[in-house]
Write a protein that holds these residues in place. Structure first.
Motif, PDB file in Angstrom:
ATOM      1  N   PHE B 217       0.833  -1.213   0.000  1.00  0.00           N
ATOM      2  CA  PHE B 217       0.000   0.000   0.000  1.00  0.00           C
ATOM      3  C   PHE B 217       0.863   1.257   0.000  1.00  0.00           C
ATOM      4  N   VAL B 218       1.927   1.229   0.784  1.00  0.00           N
ATOM      5  CA  VAL B 218       2.810   2.403   0.842  1.00  0.00           C
ATOM      6  C   VAL B 218       3.464   2.619  -0.522  1.00  0.00           C
ATOM      7  N   ILE B 219       3.897   1.526  -1.139  1.00  0.00           N
ATOM      8  CA  ILE B 219       4.560   1.661  -2.432  1.00  0.00           C
ATOM      9  C   ILE B 219       3.589   2.186  -3.498  1.00  0.00           C
ATOM     10  N   GLN B 220       2.361   1.728  -3.411  1.00  0.00           N
ATOM     11  CA  GLN B 220       1.316   2.256  -4.316  1.00  0.00           C
ATOM     12  C   GLN B 220       1.180   3.776  -4.175  1.00  0.00           C
ATOM     13  N   GLU B 221       1.130   4.222  -2.923  1.00  0.00           N
ATOM     14  CA  GLU B 221       1.003   5.664  -2.673  1.00  0.00           C
ATOM     15  C   GLU B 221       2.213   6.416  -3.208  1.00  0.00           C
ATOM     16  N   CYS B 222       3.388   5.856  -3.016  1.00  0.00           N
ATOM     17  CA  CYS B 222       4.600   6.501  -3.518  1.00  0.00           C
ATOM     18  C   CYS B 222       4.545   6.623  -5.038  1.00  0.00           C
ATOM     19  N   SER B 223       4.082   5.560  -5.688  1.00  0.00           N
ATOM     20  CA  SER B 223       3.962   5.586  -7.150  1.00  0.00           C
ATOM     21  C   SER B 223       2.985   6.663  -7.579  1.00  0.00           C
ATOM     22  N   LYS B 224       1.877   6.771  -6.849  1.00  0.00           N
ATOM     23  CA  LYS B 224       0.891   7.810  -7.168  1.00  0.00           C
ATOM     24  C   LYS B 224       1.513   9.196  -7.104  1.00  0.00           C
ATOM     25  N   LEU B 225       2.430   9.365  -6.153  1.00  0.00           N
ATOM     26  CA  LEU B 225       3.099  10.664  -6.017  1.00  0.00           C
ATOM     27  C   LEU B 225       4.157  10.869  -7.102  1.00  0.00           C
ATOM     28  N   GLY B 226       4.415   9.811  -7.850  1.00  0.00           N
ATOM     29  CA  GLY B 226       5.388   9.915  -8.936  1.00  0.00           C
ATOM     30  C   GLY B 226       6.821   9.635  -8.508  1.00  0.00           C
ATOM     31  N   ILE B 227       6.992   8.984  -7.368  1.00  0.00           N
ATOM     32  CA  ILE B 227       8.349   8.663  -6.924  1.00  0.00           C
ATOM     33  C   ILE B 227       8.842   7.417  -7.678  1.00  0.00           C
ATOM     34  N   PRO B 228       9.967   7.535  -8.367  1.00  0.00           N
ATOM     35  CA  PRO B 228      10.467   6.375  -9.118  1.00  0.00           C
ATOM     36  C   PRO B 228      10.815   5.221  -8.187  1.00  0.00           C
ATOM     37  N   GLN B 229      10.688   3.995  -8.704  1.00  0.00           N
ATOM     38  CA  GLN B 229      10.924   2.793  -7.891  1.00  0.00           C
ATOM     39  C   GLN B 229      12.325   2.734  -7.298  1.00  0.00           C
ATOM     40  N   ASP B 230      13.299   3.246  -8.034  1.00  0.00           N
ATOM     41  CA  ASP B 230      14.664   3.136  -7.519  1.00  0.00           C
ATOM     42  C   ASP B 230      14.961   4.179  -6.436  1.00  0.00           C
ATOM     43  N   ARG B 231      13.935   4.939  -6.053  1.00  0.00           N
ATOM     44  CA  ARG B 231      14.113   5.891  -4.942  1.00  0.00           C
ATOM     45  C   ARG B 231      13.402   5.392  -3.679  1.00  0.00           C
ATOM     46  N   ILE B 232      12.862   4.169  -3.774  1.00  0.00           N
ATOM     47  CA  ILE B 232      12.137   3.629  -2.623  1.00  0.00           C
ATOM     48  C   ILE B 232      12.964   2.516  -1.969  1.00  0.00           C
ATOM     49  N   TYR B 233      13.186   2.646  -0.694  1.00  0.00           N
ATOM     50  CA  TYR B 233      13.908   1.616   0.066  1.00  0.00           C
ATOM     51  C   TYR B 233      12.995   0.993   1.110  1.00  0.00           C
ATOM     52  N   VAL B 234      13.126  -0.312   1.275  1.00  0.00           N
ATOM     53  CA  VAL B 234      12.346  -1.009   2.291  1.00  0.00           C
ATOM     54  C   VAL B 234      13.311  -1.833   3.148  1.00  0.00           C
ATOM     55  N   SER B 235      12.885  -2.175   4.355  1.00  0.00           N
ATOM     56  CA  SER B 235      13.628  -3.154   5.132  1.00  0.00           C
ATOM     57  C   SER B 235      12.636  -4.247   5.490  1.00  0.00           C
ATOM     58  N   LEU B 236      13.008  -5.497   5.235  1.00  0.00           N
ATOM     59  CA  LEU B 236      12.064  -6.603   5.406  1.00  0.00           C
ATOM     60  C   LEU B 236      12.458  -7.485   6.586  1.00  0.00           C
ATOM     61  N   GLU B 237      11.453  -7.978   7.248  1.00  0.00           N
ATOM     62  CA  GLU B 237      11.704  -8.901   8.358  1.00  0.00           C
ATOM     63  C   GLU B 237      11.472 -10.332   7.895  1.00  0.00           C
ATOM     64  N   ARG B 238      12.329 -11.208   8.306  1.00  0.00           N
ATOM     65  CA  ARG B 238      12.140 -12.637   8.083  1.00  0.00           C
ATOM     66  C   ARG B 238      12.622 -13.364   9.320  1.00  0.00           C
ATOM     67  N   ARG B 239      12.267 -14.627   9.423  1.00  0.00           N
ATOM     68  CA  ARG B 239      12.833 -15.413  10.517  1.00  0.00           C
ATOM     69  C   ARG B 239      14.332 -15.545  10.262  1.00  0.00           C
ATOM     70  N   MET B 240      15.126 -15.354  11.281  1.00  0.00           N
ATOM     71  CA  MET B 240      16.578 -15.443  11.109  1.00  0.00           C
ATOM     72  C   MET B 240      17.195 -16.258  12.227  1.00  0.00           C
ATOM     73  N   LYS B 241      18.154 -17.049  11.866  1.00  0.00           N
ATOM     74  CA  LYS B 241      18.865 -17.834  12.867  1.00  0.00           C
ATOM     75  C   LYS B 241      20.350 -17.516  12.836  1.00  0.00           C
ATOM     76  N   CYS B 242      20.985 -17.712  11.683  1.00  0.00           N
ATOM     77  CA  CYS B 242      22.443 -17.578  11.643  1.00  0.00           C
ATOM     78  C   CYS B 242      22.887 -16.144  11.376  1.00  0.00           C
TER      79      CYS B 242
END
Ligand code: FAD
Ligand code: SF4
Ligand code: SF4
Ligand code: FES
Lengths: 349, 276
Positions: B217-242
């Motif tokens: 949803f956030v990325i959709q809004e950014c696109s609506k504002l005309g922000i190019p994809q390569d200007r959007i950064y995300v940080s993702l959570e996953r299960r991590m062990k090592c």
């Protein structure tokens, strides 16, 4: 290529010599038609013509449960635990050597895994040309019928009483010469080894991928979004993880620990885990990134067919056929999955 | 056999301060026993050990420092390690590994405007970027911060937010999904803040972190504002062990979230079916 010819009666003497330095593991008949690698003793009969070892040989490098750390709960000091017995694996088939070669690369990549490396460095691998093909195997079409490296010696039975033994490392050559003089192989013996290879290859060709393995990544990737295909396939999946456990190229693990009764010290260990198990990708709050069995099933075939290829340039499935055997739901089968995708794509065009 | 080095061996650190942020989330300040700075970059995480309980990944919430060996993490109580952390008293020790993973490329953002979109606990890692920028304020252009929380009781860093909201060189907009009687601010999911902001899409970089459902949803809004994809950064959570690219838990298609991530430029993951 340096090669020697070893005669059956010489082998016991060599084994005795080797056993002074190494724990030796050899293929033996376990039950009925099943074979397993077992520690060698004088009484053990080596199953030179085995088709497939039921459990994978990765256990020698990545034990099912392995201590990696001991810690002090009072001062928070901690030390690595690295156990690396000197072991010699005699009779490893090329597809299994290929799997070890892959693990070597993956474990050394980025942040080298010192536990794995220590075990690997302390292990000698004596390869063996297969004399039989398991009825679930398809390694010949997965680029795993032959390996050029990853062994210290490579044995091919060229007559009931003789082996053609190719040298793969200096240590291997030293080992083969340990019990006295041996005979350099002749051109005719080399030719006999080549014929043995062609013979087993012909037998293996009965069950294959229908196309060149190089094209699997591309094919399977095209099917990533085809939910129906994966859902249909995985409908009966029990999420038991057996296909992970037996696979020589699966290496995922969990990390856990236990403290002593006095809560003074403890140890942390790693344990085999499997991407087919329900909670594998679950995070806090209960969100599961692969909540359904079909997503986990797809992940496994994508990993074998594409993700590992993208990293190493070869498939993450060596075609041993172990998962095919181990799956009680009878749905674990990379060859069928990749073939069916191939057929489906062909028919679409 | 003994070896001096294994990537699995944590280093000791000591708890120097602790502050409750809400009923479930506590901020911890640790000092590395070595006396050395943590040397992390904004967006990176560490593996924290409470011996006898286990190890879990946490984003470093404080900005990098070269003059100091202290650092902060903010932890939500959800299970064994996080509960054990909450039970620690000042002076207690933990083990840490890392910092690990990719980070926000701060050099790239110099001279540019920046939009933060923080959903829930996503504020914790973004705080590292935000405070870095505030500390080097003259190096960056217009800064806008959007913060969304499920309900007022789950808001975190409320004091700091109140303080930075007063600044004239930063726009802060906050919202909650479900208000209580006292809540006077915006109501609605975080994307309802987008119509209220004024940014130049050509000079703005975006960093967004939040619960899994939020990203699309956030990325959709950014696109609506005309922000190019390569200007959007995300940080993702996953299960991590090592945390080292070995154990397989954190995989997103063929990527390892612990090595290739957790910070991704949107273009790196746009085509991946398992990413968002
Ligand atoms: C890169 C990264 C940064 C993070 N940053 C923060 C942060 O700044 N603050 C914060 O509060 N939390 C953060 N988390 C989440 C945090 O790691 C989990 O809440 C924590 O691992 C739970 O551990 P536990 O022992 O308390 O829970 P457990 O008792 O182990 O289990 C509780 C729940 O957590 C899940 N879980 C278990 N192990 C992990 C794991 N290794 N990774 C993710 N989920 C797991 C379980 O599936 C279960 O649903 C981050 C996670 C990642 C991957
Ligand atoms: S996926 Fe199956 S056939 Fe392929 S290497 Fe693993 S166990 Fe063997
Ligand atoms: S594919 Fe078969 S072996 Fe693998 S998890 Fe499912 S039921 Fe078990
Ligand atoms: S956390 Fe183990 S591979 Fe990423």
């Amino acid at each position: 290529m340096i090669a020697y010819t070893i005669y059956l009666p010489q082998i016991k003497g060599l084994l005795r010599k080797w056993s002074q330095e190494f724990e030796i593991h050899v293929p033996t008949r376990a039950e009925g038609d099943f074979f397993e690698f077992r520690p060698w003793t004088q009484e053990v009969e080596i199953a030179w013509d085995y088709d497939l070892a039921y459990t994978t040989l990765k256990k020698f490098f990545l034990p099912p449960k392995e201590d990696i750390l001991c810690f002090n709960m009072k001062d928070y000091s901690a030390n690595p635990v690295i156990n690396a017995p000197r072991q010699l694996l005699l009779g490893v088939h090329p597809y299994d050597i290929k799997a070890v070669n892959q693990l070597d690369q993956l474990m050394d990549m980025d942040s080298p895994d010192v536990n794995y490396r220590a075990r690997r460095d302390n292990t000698l691998i004596f390869g063996l040309e297969p004399a039989n093909v398991a009825d679930t195997a398809f390694w010949s079409s997965m680029g795993a019928a032959r390996v050029d490296f990853g062994f210290d010696l490579y044995w091919t039975r060229i007559s009931p009483g003789a082996f053609f033994v190719q040298v793969g490392s200096a240590k291997g050559e030293e080992m083969i010469k340990l019990d006295g003089p041996i005979e350099k192989s002749s051109v005719a013996q080399k030719e006999a080894a080549r014929r043995a290879h062609l013979k087993i290859l012909a037998q293996a060709e009965k069950r294959t991928l229908k196309y060149d393995w190089n094209r699997v990544p591309d094919q399977v990737n095209k099917f990533f979004s085809n939910r129906t295909f994966w859902m249909e396939r995985a409908k009966t999946c029990l999420s038991c993880g057996s296909c992970n456990l037996v696979c020589p190229t699966c290496y995922c693990f969990d990390i856990q620990e236990e403290a002593d009764d006095l809560l003074k010290q403890g140890k942390r260990y790693r344990q085999w885990d499997g991407c087919m198990l329900t909670g594998f990708a679950e995070i806090a709050g209960g969100h599961n990134f692969r909540a359904s069995a079909w997503e986990r099933y797809r992940h496994r075939y994508m990993r074998k067919g594409k993700y590992i290829f993208d990293k190493l340039g070869e498939l993450g499935c060596v075609g041993c056929g172990r998962c095919v055997r181990a799956c009680t739901a009878r749905i674990a089968n990379p060859r069928e999955v990749y073939n069916d995708i191939w057929e489906a794509i062909k028919n679409e065009i | 056999m003994k070896s001096d080095f294994s990537p699995y061996v944590p280093r000791p650190a000591t708890l120097v301060a602790k502050k409750e942020l809400n009923e479930y989330v506590t901020l911890f300040e640790f000092a590395q026993d070595s006396g050395k700075p943590l040397a992390h970059r904004p967006g990176q995480f560490i593996q924290v050990s409470v011996y006898g309980v286990g190890e879990a990944p946490f984003s470093v919430s404080s900005p990098p420092r070269t003059d100091h060996h202290h650092f902060e993490i903010a932890v939500r109580r959800v299970g064994s390690v996080t509960n054990a952390l909450h039970g620690l008293e000042v002076g207690a020790k933990i083990g840490i590994r890392g910092p690990y993973g990719s980070y926000f490329p701060m050099q790239k953002f110099v001279g540019q405007d920046f939009l933060f979109v923080a959903g829930g606990l996503g504020y914790i890692p973004l705080r590292s970027v935000l405070h870095y920028m505030l500390r080097h304020r003259d190096e960056f252009g217009k800064l806008t911060l959007l913060v969304g929380t499920r309900n007022p009781g789950e808001r975190i860093f409320t004091d700091q937010l109140a303080e930075i909201s007063k600044r004239s060189d930063l726009d802060v907009l906050e919202t909650v999904d479900a208000p209580d009687e006292e809540w006077q601010g915006n109501v609605g999911v975080i994307t309802t803040l987008f119509p209220k902001i004024r940014i130049n899409p050509e000079t703005t970089y975006v960093a967004t972190i939040g619960p899994p459902v939020m990203y699309r949803f956030v990325i959709q809004e950014c696109s609506k504002l005309g922000i190019p994809q390569d200007r959007i950064y995300v940080s993702l959570e996953r299960r991590m062990k090592c945390g080292l690219g070995k154990c397989g838990h954190c995989q997103i298609n063929g990527l390892n979230c612990c090595l290739d991530g957790p910070v991704f430029c949107y273009t790196e993951i746009a085509g991946l079916g398992e990413a968002l």
